[in-house]
Design a protein around this motif. Structure first.
Motif, mmCIF file in Angstrom:
data_model
loop_
_atom_site.group_PDB
_atom_site.id
_atom_site.type_symbol
_atom_site.label_atom_id
_atom_site.label_comp_id
_atom_site.label_asym_id
_atom_site.label_seq_id
_atom_site.Cartn_x
_atom_site.Cartn_y
_atom_site.Cartn_z
ATOM 1 N N VAL A 1 -20.182 -16.682 -2.655
ATOM 2 C CA VAL A 1 -21.383 -15.902 -2.966
ATOM 3 C C VAL A 1 -21.504 -15.767 -4.471
ATOM 4 O O VAL A 1 -20.505 -15.790 -5.190
ATOM 5 C CB VAL A 1 -21.373 -14.497 -2.314
ATOM 6 N N THR A 2 -22.747 -15.606 -4.944
ATOM 7 C CA THR A 2 -23.008 -15.381 -6.356
ATOM 8 C C THR A 2 -23.754 -14.067 -6.486
ATOM 9 O O THR A 2 -24.845 -13.909 -5.945
ATOM 10 C CB THR A 2 -23.834 -16.525 -6.957
ATOM 11 N N ILE A 3 -23.155 -13.126 -7.202
ATOM 12 C CA ILE A 3 -23.722 -11.789 -7.375
ATOM 13 C C ILE A 3 -24.452 -11.740 -8.712
ATOM 14 O O ILE A 3 -23.886 -12.072 -9.757
ATOM 15 C CB ILE A 3 -22.625 -10.708 -7.316
ATOM 16 N N ALA A 4 -25.723 -11.302 -8.677
ATOM 17 C CA ALA A 4 -26.542 -11.194 -9.889
ATOM 18 C C ALA A 4 -26.735 -9.749 -10.311
ATOM 19 O O ALA A 4 -26.937 -9.473 -11.500
ATOM 20 C CB ALA A 4 -27.894 -11.854 -9.669
ATOM 21 N N THR A 5 -26.692 -8.800 -9.365
ATOM 22 C CA THR A 5 -26.894 -7.382 -9.692
ATOM 23 C C THR A 5 -25.996 -6.497 -8.836
ATOM 24 O O THR A 5 -25.553 -6.894 -7.758
ATOM 25 C CB THR A 5 -28.362 -6.942 -9.459
ATOM 26 N N ILE A 6 -25.762 -5.301 -9.351
ATOM 27 C CA ILE A 6 -25.070 -4.237 -8.612
ATOM 28 C C ILE A 6 -25.973 -3.027 -8.684
ATOM 29 O O ILE A 6 -26.392 -2.612 -9.773
ATOM 30 C CB ILE A 6 -23.686 -3.930 -9.218
ATOM 31 N N SER A 7 -26.291 -2.449 -7.540
ATOM 32 C CA SER A 7 -27.263 -1.352 -7.506
ATOM 33 C C SER A 7 -26.606 0.020 -7.397
ATOM 34 O O SER A 7 -25.460 0.157 -6.986
ATOM 35 C CB SER A 7 -28.238 -1.554 -6.344
ATOM 36 N N ASN A 8 -27.392 1.039 -7.793
ATOM 37 C CA ASN A 8 -27.076 2.466 -7.657
ATOM 38 C C ASN A 8 -25.927 2.953 -8.519
ATOM 39 O O ASN A 8 -25.237 3.897 -8.158
ATOM 40 C CB ASN A 8 -26.859 2.847 -6.195
ATOM 41 N N GLY A 9 -25.731 2.337 -9.678
ATOM 42 C CA GLY A 9 -24.785 2.887 -10.639
ATOM 43 C C GLY A 9 -25.455 3.991 -11.432
ATOM 44 O O GLY A 9 -26.674 4.150 -11.402
ATOM 45 N N PHE A 10 -24.660 4.810 -12.120
ATOM 46 C CA PHE A 10 -25.227 5.862 -12.962
ATOM 47 C C PHE A 10 -24.607 5.806 -14.348
ATOM 48 O O PHE A 10 -23.507 5.281 -14.533
ATOM 49 C CB PHE A 10 -25.040 7.242 -12.327
ATOM 50 N N SER A 11 -25.290 6.295 -15.320
ATOM 51 C CA SER A 11 -24.874 6.225 -16.711
ATOM 52 C C SER A 11 -23.475 6.792 -16.895
ATOM 53 O O SER A 11 -23.179 7.904 -16.458
ATOM 54 C CB SER A 11 -25.862 6.985 -17.590
ATOM 55 N N GLY A 12 -22.612 6.017 -17.510
ATOM 56 C CA GLY A 12 -21.235 6.440 -17.772
ATOM 57 C C GLY A 12 -20.253 6.081 -16.665
ATOM 58 O O GLY A 12 -19.051 6.264 -16.824
ATOM 59 N N GLN A 13 -20.747 5.572 -15.560
ATOM 60 C CA GLN A 13 -19.866 5.212 -14.449
ATOM 61 C C GLN A 13 -19.017 4.011 -14.807
ATOM 62 O O GLN A 13 -19.517 3.003 -15.317
ATOM 63 C CB GLN A 13 -20.676 4.904 -13.186
ATOM 64 N N ILE A 14 -17.721 4.108 -14.558
ATOM 65 C CA ILE A 14 -16.811 2.969 -14.693
ATOM 66 C C ILE A 14 -16.488 2.507 -13.289
ATOM 67 O O ILE A 14 -15.996 3.271 -12.463
ATOM 68 C CB ILE A 14 -15.527 3.347 -15.462
ATOM 69 N N LEU A 15 -16.794 1.251 -13.008
ATOM 70 C CA LEU A 15 -16.587 0.665 -11.692
ATOM 71 C C LEU A 15 -15.462 -0.360 -11.778
ATOM 72 O O LEU A 15 -15.498 -1.260 -12.618
ATOM 73 C CB LEU A 15 -17.879 -0.017 -11.210
ATOM 74 N N THR A 16 -14.463 -0.203 -10.926
ATOM 75 C CA THR A 16 -13.351 -1.147 -10.855
ATOM 76 C C THR A 16 -13.512 -1.976 -9.595
ATOM 77 O O THR A 16 -13.554 -1.433 -8.495
ATOM 78 C CB THR A 16 -11.992 -0.413 -10.836
ATOM 79 N N LEU A 17 -13.622 -3.290 -9.774
ATOM 80 C CA LEU A 17 -13.741 -4.211 -8.652
ATOM 81 C C LEU A 17 -12.419 -4.947 -8.495
ATOM 82 O O LEU A 17 -11.951 -5.600 -9.427
ATOM 83 C CB LEU A 17 -14.873 -5.213 -8.887
ATOM 84 N N ARG A 18 -11.813 -4.823 -7.310
ATOM 85 C CA ARG A 18 -10.547 -5.496 -7.010
ATOM 86 C C ARG A 18 -10.861 -6.593 -5.987
ATOM 87 O O ARG A 18 -11.291 -6.298 -4.871
ATOM 88 C CB ARG A 18 -9.537 -4.512 -6.440
ATOM 89 N N PHE A 19 -10.665 -7.851 -6.368
ATOM 90 C CA PHE A 19 -11.052 -8.976 -5.517
ATOM 91 C C PHE A 19 -9.889 -9.437 -4.648
ATOM 92 O O PHE A 19 -8.732 -9.394 -5.071
ATOM 93 C CB PHE A 19 -11.578 -10.125 -6.373
ATOM 94 N N ASN A 20 -10.225 -9.878 -3.438
ATOM 95 C CA ASN A 20 -9.213 -10.290 -2.465
ATOM 96 C C ASN A 20 -9.199 -11.789 -2.206
ATOM 97 O O ASN A 20 -8.396 -12.269 -1.415
ATOM 98 C CB ASN A 20 -9.445 -9.543 -1.147
ATOM 99 N N ASP A 21 -10.096 -12.527 -2.854
ATOM 100 C CA ASP A 21 -10.175 -13.968 -2.634
ATOM 101 C C ASP A 21 -10.884 -14.613 -3.830
ATOM 102 O O ASP A 21 -11.238 -13.926 -4.782
ATOM 103 C CB ASP A 21 -10.921 -14.280 -1.334
ATOM 104 N N ALA A 22 -11.083 -15.918 -3.741
ATOM 105 C CA ALA A 22 -11.706 -16.664 -4.844
ATOM 106 C C ALA A 22 -13.134 -17.083 -4.509
ATOM 107 O O ALA A 22 -13.605 -18.119 -4.954
ATOM 108 C CB ALA A 22 -10.857 -17.892 -5.172
ATOM 109 N N ASN A 23 -13.851 -16.258 -3.749
ATOM 110 C CA ASN A 23 -15.178 -16.644 -3.266
ATOM 111 C C ASN A 23 -16.341 -16.002 -3.995
ATOM 112 O O ASN A 23 -17.491 -16.236 -3.636
ATOM 113 C CB ASN A 23 -15.296 -16.319 -1.772
ATOM 114 N N VAL A 24 -16.089 -15.182 -5.006
ATOM 115 C CA VAL A 24 -17.180 -14.446 -5.654
ATOM 116 C C VAL A 24 -17.367 -14.922 -7.097
ATOM 117 O O VAL A 24 -16.428 -14.910 -7.887
ATOM 118 C CB VAL A 24 -16.916 -12.920 -5.651
ATOM 119 N N THR A 25 -18.595 -15.328 -7.406
ATOM 120 C CA THR A 25 -18.985 -15.630 -8.784
ATOM 121 C C THR A 25 -19.970 -14.556 -9.199
ATOM 122 O O THR A 25 -20.854 -14.190 -8.423
ATOM 123 C CB THR A 25 -19.647 -17.019 -8.881
ATOM 124 N N ILE A 26 -19.817 -14.028 -10.404
ATOM 125 C CA ILE A 26 -20.752 -13.022 -10.907
ATOM 126 C C ILE A 26 -21.551 -13.660 -12.041
ATOM 127 O O ILE A 26 -20.986 -14.246 -12.972
ATOM 128 C CB ILE A 26 -20.033 -11.754 -11.367
#
Length: 181
Positions: free
Chosen positions: A38-63
């Motif tokens: 999959v190819t991700i172009a956007t992430i929705s519903n974040g708010f100003s100052g939010q730090i988001l940690t993404l932990r990936f479990n495989d090699a299938n995601v391109t951002i």
């Protein structure tokens, strides 16, 4: 000051073919799995100052990297394709996401190993180790070492101290010569 939203500590998400976005769902840590590329172009519903940690479990995601600054896009420091155990941290600036940190894939290996064995690279990925038959005891004794025909043991300058060749076929044959120059 406005208090930050109460966040769930970690949410799991499974992306499927065709996904190009996902919702952070009031979380600051997401465990991300994709069943196919999959190819991700956007992430929705974040708010100003939010730090988001993404932990990936495989090699299938391109951002997709975008400096457009439009709602939900992700501005990366370089191309990103996931791998198992890779972490990507993003900061929401009120409109879009900015990369603040990323890890690289951890080195992995077999489920078990031989005590005191020297680990060797398995393949060319730089992330997978394998066991070996060469061991070094806690007292420094090396066992299981074999040197191929034509190999040698050298000093720190690369000078041959002991040369192994195929001239003699006898087991336990030792010949001494002085070839100093």
């Amino acid at each position: 000051p406005t208090p930050l939203k109460e966040l769930a500590r970690e949410q799991a998400i499974t992306l499927v073919t065709g996904n190009t976005t996902f919702d952070v769902r009031n979380t600051d840590v997401m465990s991300v799995t994709a069943n196919a590329a999959v190819t991700i172009a956007t992430i929705s519903n974040g708010f100003s100052g939010q730090i988001l940690t993404l932990r990936f479990n495989d090699a299938n995601v391109t951002i997709t990297d975008s400096a457009a600054g439009t709602t939900g896009v992700i501005n990366l420091n370089g191309a990103f394709t996931s791998a198992a155990n890779v972490i990507l941290q993003l900061l929401h600036d009120g409109t879009s996401w900015r990369e603040i940190d990323r890890s690289t894939a951890d080195v992995g290996g077999p489920a078990t190993s031989t005590d005191n064995a020297i680990a060797r690279w398995d393949g060319t990925t730089g992330t997978l180790l394998q066991d070996s038959t060469v061991t070094i005891s806690d007292t420094g004794v090396v066992t299981g070492l074999r040197i191929a025909n034509g190999g040698f043991i050298g000093d720190s300058s690369g000078n041959e101290l002991l040369l192994f060749d195929t001239v003699h076929l006898a087991v336990n044959y030792y010949a001494k010569s002085n070839s100093a120059t």
